[in-house]
Design a protein around this motif. Structure first.
Motif, PDB file in Angstrom:
ATOM      1  N   ILE A 196       0.867  -1.190   0.000  1.00 43.53           N
ATOM      2  CA  ILE A 196       0.000   0.000   0.000  1.00 43.53           C
ATOM      3  C   ILE A 196       0.901   1.236   0.000  1.00 43.53           C
ATOM      4  O   ILE A 196       1.735   1.399   0.888  1.00 43.53           O
ATOM      5  CB  ILE A 196      -0.913   0.033   1.237  1.00 43.53           C
ATOM      6  CG1 ILE A 196      -1.736  -1.252   1.340  1.00 43.53           C
ATOM      7  CG2 ILE A 196      -1.836   1.251   1.196  1.00 43.53           C
ATOM      8  CD1 ILE A 196      -2.500  -1.382   2.652  1.00 43.53           C
ATOM      9  N   THR A 237      -7.626   0.278   3.309  1.00 41.18           N
ATOM     10  CA  THR A 237      -7.454   1.491   2.509  1.00 41.18           C
ATOM     11  C   THR A 237      -8.597   2.481   2.745  1.00 41.18           C
ATOM     12  O   THR A 237      -8.389   3.696   2.770  1.00 41.18           O
ATOM     13  CB  THR A 237      -7.341   1.152   1.007  1.00 41.18           C
ATOM     14  OG1 THR A 237      -8.484   0.370   0.607  1.00 41.18           O
ATOM     15  CG2 THR A 237      -6.084   0.356   0.720  1.00 41.18           C
ATOM     16  N   VAL A 292      -2.090   0.284  -4.755  1.00 40.96           N
ATOM     17  CA  VAL A 292      -2.203  -0.959  -4.001  1.00 40.96           C
ATOM     18  C   VAL A 292      -1.866  -2.105  -4.943  1.00 40.96           C
ATOM     19  O   VAL A 292      -2.395  -2.178  -6.055  1.00 40.96           O
ATOM     20  CB  VAL A 292      -3.623  -1.174  -3.430  1.00 40.96           C
ATOM     21  CG1 VAL A 292      -3.703  -2.513  -2.704  1.00 40.96           C
ATOM     22  CG2 VAL A 292      -4.004  -0.048  -2.470  1.00 40.96           C
TER      23      VAL A 292
END
Length: 216
Positions: A144, A199, A212
């Motif tokens: 991420i 997220t 991502v």
């Protein structure tokens, strides 16, 4: 993480009086690109495959293979080795090794003990492998990437968000963004395939998730 734990230990060495032909054969047989040169237990130079190529006859030469070998047997390592050797102590960190190799444009460095003895060789391949291990790339983690403004408490808050979602952080790296003053890129790796919840919660806190991906 220290160089002593990542280097090739007890490397093959040669002496200044070693014929270049012998050093070349040794490098070819052991599939290595450089040899520390040691005299009376201390590092005095280093010889690489490039050094040998520099003194070897051109492929267009009319010399026979025997004559080429005979010529290289007459040249010693001392005549072509690099004498101003950049080395590292065995107490150095892997980050120091990477920085020295980057600044000096070197692909490998001898590692010496406090007594001056050559105890290892650290190469760019060792540094790359360390990066892969530190980042957990081979384990198939989800990456991420966030664009964040530099402020106190960012890492703590992000860690809390991920912990509340029931996941652990495997690794986290921060890097200044040259194009945006005061901004950092933060890369977080978690052991999760579905990170939509993570997220979403990160973005709820005002952070910008820019990428991502699962790697490995």
């Amino acid at each position: 993480m220290f160089v002593a734990n990542r280097m090739t230990k007890n490397p093959i060495t040669v002496e200044p009086t070693t014929p270049v032909n012998e050093a070349a054969k040794l490098m070819k047989r052991r599939n290595i690109r450089r040899l520390p040169v040691v005299e009376k237990g201390s590092l005095v130079g280093i010889i690489s495959d490039r050094d040998i190529m520099r003194v070897a006859p051109s492929p267009a030469t009319t010399l026979s293979k025997f004559e080429i070998m005979s010529l290289l047997d007459k040249i010693t390592v001392a005549e072509i080795m690099a004498k101003d050797v950049v080395s590292l102590p065995d107490t150095a960190t892997i980050e120091e090794a990477a920085l020295v190799m980057y600044n000096e444009k070197l692909s490998g460095l001898p590692v010496v003990s406090s007594m001056g003895a050559v105890v290892g060789i650290i190469t760019e391949t060792d540094v790359f492998k360390t990066f892969v291990d530190v980042m957990g790339l081979a384990d198939g983690k989800t990456r991420i990437t966030l664009d964040v403004v530099d402020k106190i408490g960012v890492v703590k808050e992000l860690a809390g968000i991920i912990a509340d979602a029931g996941f652990n952080i495997d690794s986290m790296v921060t890097c200044k963004q040259a194009s945006l003053a005061g901004h950092f890129e933060i890369v977080i790796r978690v052991d999760a395939d579905n990170v939509e919840e993570i997220t979403a919660k990160i973005e709820e806190k005002g952070y910008n998730v820019v990428h991502v991906a699962k790697i490995g």
